[in-house]
Design a protein around this motif. Structure first.
Motif, PDB file in Angstrom:
ATOM      1  N   ALA B   9       0.838  -1.229  -0.051  1.00 48.09           N
ATOM      2  CA  ALA B   9      -0.058  -0.057  -0.046  1.00 48.09           C
ATOM      3  C   ALA B   9       0.898   1.256  -0.090  1.00 48.09           C
ATOM      4  N   PRO B  10       1.994   1.292   0.763  1.00 48.66           N
ATOM      5  CA  PRO B  10       2.640   2.826   0.708  1.00 48.66           C
ATOM      6  C   PRO B  10       3.366   2.925  -0.535  1.00 48.66           C
ATOM      7  N   VAL B  11       3.729   1.802  -1.201  1.00 47.11           N
ATOM      8  CA  VAL B  11       4.361   1.704  -2.657  1.00 47.11           C
ATOM      9  C   VAL B  11       3.229   2.361  -3.629  1.00 47.11           C
ATOM     10  N   LEU B  12       1.850   1.911  -3.425  1.00 48.96           N
ATOM     11  CA  LEU B  12       0.900   2.270  -4.260  1.00 48.96           C
ATOM     12  C   LEU B  12       0.728   3.837  -4.187  1.00 48.96           C
ATOM     13  N   VAL B  13       0.487   4.221  -2.989  1.00 48.78           N
ATOM     14  CA  VAL B  13       0.131   5.619  -2.617  1.00 48.78           C
ATOM     15  C   VAL B  13       1.244   6.454  -3.094  1.00 48.78           C
ATOM     16  N   SER B  14       2.703   6.047  -2.771  1.00 47.55           N
ATOM     17  CA  SER B  14       3.940   6.968  -3.549  1.00 47.55           C
ATOM     18  C   SER B  14       3.569   6.831  -4.953  1.00 47.55           C
ATOM     19  N   ARG B  15       3.390   5.682  -5.507  1.00 42.60           N
ATOM     20  CA  ARG B  15       3.242   5.753  -6.980  1.00 42.60           C
ATOM     21  C   ARG B  15       2.313   6.856  -7.494  1.00 42.60           C
ATOM     22  N   ALA B  16       1.084   6.607  -6.815  1.00 42.10           N
ATOM     23  CA  ALA B  16      -0.199   7.629  -7.066  1.00 42.10           C
ATOM     24  C   ALA B  16       0.411   9.000  -6.923  1.00 42.10           C
ATOM     25  N   TRP B  17       1.325   9.271  -5.766  1.00 45.99           N
ATOM     26  CA  TRP B  17       1.632  10.655  -5.709  1.00 45.99           C
ATOM     27  C   TRP B  17       2.491  11.271  -6.768  1.00 45.99           C
ATOM     28  N   TRP B  18       3.280  10.217  -7.552  1.00 45.39           N
ATOM     29  CA  TRP B  18       4.021  10.607  -8.662  1.00 45.39           C
ATOM     30  C   TRP B  18       3.243  10.656  -9.988  1.00 45.39           C
ATOM     31  N   PHE B  19       2.117   9.920  -9.921  1.00 43.24           N
ATOM     32  CA  PHE B  19       1.171  10.023 -10.942  1.00 43.24           C
ATOM     33  C   PHE B  19       0.646  11.256 -11.003  1.00 43.24           C
ATOM     34  N   LEU B  20       0.155  11.587 -10.047  1.00 41.41           N
ATOM     35  CA  LEU B  20      -0.203  12.875  -9.655  1.00 41.41           C
ATOM     36  C   LEU B  20       0.553  14.187 -10.018  1.00 41.41           C
ATOM     37  N   SER B 161     -14.953  -7.638  -9.708  1.00 40.48           N
ATOM     38  CA  SER B 161     -14.239  -6.780  -9.031  1.00 40.48           C
ATOM     39  C   SER B 161     -13.996  -7.345  -7.753  1.00 40.48           C
ATOM     40  N   SER B 162     -14.936  -8.192  -7.248  1.00 41.56           N
ATOM     41  CA  SER B 162     -14.926  -8.955  -5.906  1.00 41.56           C
ATOM     42  C   SER B 162     -13.991  -9.997  -6.024  1.00 41.56           C
ATOM     43  N   ARG B 163     -13.423 -10.338  -7.334  1.00 45.75           N
ATOM     44  CA  ARG B 163     -12.610 -11.606  -7.546  1.00 45.75           C
ATOM     45  C   ARG B 163     -11.280 -11.440  -7.636  1.00 45.75           C
ATOM     46  N   ILE B 164     -11.129  -9.911  -7.881  1.00 41.96           N
ATOM     47  CA  ILE B 164      -9.745  -9.334  -7.822  1.00 41.96           C
ATOM     48  C   ILE B 164      -9.140  -9.549  -6.229  1.00 41.96           C
ATOM     49  N   PRO B 165      -7.980 -10.393  -6.288  1.00 43.66           N
ATOM     50  CA  PRO B 165      -7.585 -10.388  -4.887  1.00 43.66           C
ATOM     51  C   PRO B 165      -6.984  -9.211  -4.144  1.00 43.66           C
ATOM     52  N   ALA B 166      -7.870  -8.027  -4.072  1.00 45.60           N
ATOM     53  CA  ALA B 166      -7.178  -6.856  -3.694  1.00 45.60           C
ATOM     54  C   ALA B 166      -7.505  -6.426  -2.574  1.00 45.60           C
ATOM     55  N   GLY B 167      -8.360  -7.313  -1.612  1.00 41.72           N
ATOM     56  CA  GLY B 167      -8.813  -6.970  -0.294  1.00 41.72           C
ATOM     57  C   GLY B 167      -7.554  -6.703   0.594  1.00 41.72           C
ATOM     58  N   GLY B 168      -6.754  -7.333   0.569  1.00 36.61           N
ATOM     59  CA  GLY B 168      -5.929  -7.197   1.659  1.00 36.61           C
ATOM     60  C   GLY B 168      -4.995  -5.764   1.243  1.00 36.61           C
ATOM     61  N   VAL B 169      -4.590  -5.581  -0.004  1.00 30.76           N
ATOM     62  CA  VAL B 169      -3.936  -4.277  -0.306  1.00 30.76           C
ATOM     63  C   VAL B 169      -4.848  -3.085   0.041  1.00 30.76           C
TER      64      VAL B 169
END
Lengths: 151, 280
Positions: B9-20, B161-169
Motif C-alpha cells: 500500500a505505501p508503494v501504491l500511494v507513493s506511485r499515486a503521488w508521482w502519477f499526480l 471486481s470482488s474476484r480481484i484479490p485486492a482485499g488485503g492491499v
C-alpha cells in the motif's frame, strides 16, 4: 504469495507465462520460454503443472489456458486474440455478449435505484447529526461551565 | 491469496503521488472537481450550524433542506471519479486520452458511477461500525476502474471486481490513507497556531486577531484542517486504486488468475494430476 519452482524435473515443468511473447496463460515448457533470460525468475508464476490435456480432446496435450474460463485447450481448440488465448465457446460468448458501450450502464439502473436513495438517506442523517452536534456542543459546554465549574 | 504479487500500500500511494505529479492538471481537475465543491459547501454548512448554537424549532427546520441539498451535491463527485478512471485507463494503456472526452463518457454512464458511488458510501458508513463492509468500498472503487477499462456491463464489472484479490492491499491502503489524513490534519491544524505563538513570543507580534481564525480552538480552522487532507488523500486513494487495477491487468492480462489458481487447487484434490506448489 509467491509462486515458485519445484526443484525436481526441471525439464518437465510447465510454466504459465504472463509476459510476451507467450502473453496470457500460455502453458509452455520451461526451456522454451524466451523471456526467461531478460525478464528473469520473477516474471513467472509457476503452477507446477505436470501435464495438461485439452478439455475437448483428452488425448492431446494442452498448449494454453483460456483467458476467460481457465480451461486447458489444445492448438486446434484455441484462438489467439491480440496474443491472448481463448477457447472457442468463450470467444463466441464474448463476441455475442459484448454490449454496445453506450448501453452498458443499463445494468446499473436497478441497483442504482436501490442503493443511491439508501446512501443518500444515510448521508443526510449524518450531515444532520453533524449539525446537531456542532450546535449542541457549545450549549453543553455552557451548561457544564455554569453548573459544575463555577464556584 | 496472491497479495504478494501486488505492490504494498505505501508503494501504491507513493506511485499515486508521482502519477499526480506527472499529470497534475488532468488528475487534479478530475479528482478535485468532484470533491472540492462538496468540501467548500460543507464548510459553509458547518459555519451555519455553529452560528446557530442551538438546534430547536426554526433553526432545525432551516438546516434540514441545506443538509438534503448537501447530500445531493456529494453524489456529483462520482461521475468525475469515473471520468478519472477512464482517463487513467487511456493514459496508462498509451491510447490518446482527453479529460473532456473522459468526462463526457462518464456523464453517459451516470447510473454506473452513481451505483458504485452509493455502494462505496454505504460501505464507508457501515464499515465504520462493523469493519466488514469496508470490502464493499474497496470492491466499488476497483469497479470504477474495471468498468472504465473493460467492455463489461456495470453489474458484471462490479461483480467481477470482488474476484480481484485486492482485499488485503485495499485494507492496507485504507490504513495508510487513515494515517496520512490524521498526520495531515494534525500538521495543518497545529502549524499556524505554533507559528503564531512563536511570533508572539519572539517578536511580540500582535496575533490576537489571527489566533481567532487559525487558533487551535477555532472551529472553522479545525474543519479546514480536516477537510483539506481528506480531499488530498481521497484523490490519492482513487489514483492508487487505478494503479492497483493496472497491476492486476498487467499480471493477468485480464484473466481471472485467482479463479484459475483455485480451480487448479481443486483439481489437485480431486484428480491428483496437477501439482500446485505455491504459497510456501
Amino acid at each position: 504469495m509467491r509462486l515458485h519452482f519445484d526443484d525436481e524435473d526441471e525439464d518437465e515443468r510447465i510454466l504459465v507465462c504472463l509476459r510476451p511473447p507467450y502473453r496470457g496463460f500460455a502453458v509452455i515448457p520451461v526451456h522454451k520460454c524466451t523471456c526467461t533470460s531478460d525478464q528473469g525468475y520473477e516474471q513467472f508464476y509457476l503452477m507446477g503443472l505436470a501435464q495438461l490435456y485439452c478439455k475437448d480432446h483428452p488425448d492431446r496435450a494442452g498448449i494454453g489456458l483460456c483467458v476467460a474460463c481457465g480451461a486447458t485447450v489444445c492448438d486446434e481448440c484455441s484462438t489467439r486474440v491480440d496474443g491472448v488465448i481463448h477457447c472457442k465457446p468463450c470467444l463466441l460468448r464474448t463476441v455475442r455478449q459484448a454490449p454496445a458501450s453506450r448501453w452498458r450502464s443499463w445494468s446499473a439502473m436497478g441497483p442504482a435505484i436501490l442503493f443511491v436513495p439508501l446512501a443518500y438517506a444515510v448521508l443526510f442523517l449524518c450531515l444532520y447529526g453533524l449539525a446537531f452536534l456542532i450546535a449542541v456542543i457549545p450549549k453543553m459546554q455552557d451548561f457544564v461551565e455554569s453548573n459544575f465549574l463555577t464556584p | 491469496m496472491p497479495r504478494g504479487l501486488f505492490p504494498s500500500a505505501p508503494v501504491l500511494v507513493s506511485r499515486a503521488w508521482w502519477f499526480l505529479c506527472e499529470y497534475p492538471v488532468q488528475v487534479g481537475v478530475l479528482g478535485l472537481m468532484g470533491s472540492a465543491p462538496f468540501a467548500a459547501l460543507l464548510l459553509f454548512y458547518v459555519r451555519e450550524a455553529e452560528e446557530g448554537h442551538y438546534f430547536t424549532g426554526s433553526v432545525s427546520e432551516a438546516m434540514r433542506p441545506v443538509a438534503l441539498g448537501l447530500a445531493g451535491v456529494y453524489f456529483a463527485r462520482f461521475p468525475f471519479r469515473l471520468a478519472l478512471a477512464r482517463w487513467m485507463a487511456q493514459t496508462v494503456s498509451g491510447a490518446p486520452a482527453s479529460s473532456v472526452r473522459a468526462l463526457g463518457w462518464a456523464v453517459l454512464h451516470l447510473p454506473t458511477s452513481l451505483f458504485y458511488g452509493a455502494v462505496s458510501t454505504l460501505g464507508w458508513f457501515l464499515g465504520s461500525v462493523l469493519i466488514v463492509p469496508f470490502s464493499l468500498s474497496i470492491q466499488a472503487n476497483l469497479a470504477f476502474h474495471r468498468f472504465a477499462v473493460t467492455r463489461e456491463t456495470a453489474w458484471t464489472a462490479f461483480r467481477e471486481s470482488s474476484r480481484i484479490p485486492a482485499g488485503g492491499v485495499g485494507s492496507q491502503l485504507l490504513a495508510v490513507s487513515g494515517v496520512l489524513t490524521l498526520c495531515g490534519f494534525l500538521i495543518l491544524w497545529m502549524a499556524p497556531a505554533a507559528a503564531l505563538g512563536l511570533a508572539e513570543w519572539t517578536v511580540k507580534a500582535d496575533v490576537v486577531g489571527l489566533q481567532q481564525v487559525f487558533g487551535l480552538r477555532s472551529p472553522p480552522w479545525i474543519a479546514i484542517s480536516f477537510l483539506f487532507p481528506l480531499i488530498g488523500v481521497d484523490l490519492l486513494w482513487t489514483v492508487a486504486f487505478g494503479l492497483l487495477h493496472v497491476e492486476w491487468q498487467n499480471l493477468t492480462q485480464g484473466a481471472d488468475l485467482l479463479g484459475d489458481l483455485r480451480k487448479l487447487e481443486k483439481e489437485e484434490r480431486t484428480a491428483g494430476g496437477i501439482v500446485a506448489s505455491y504459497n510456501k
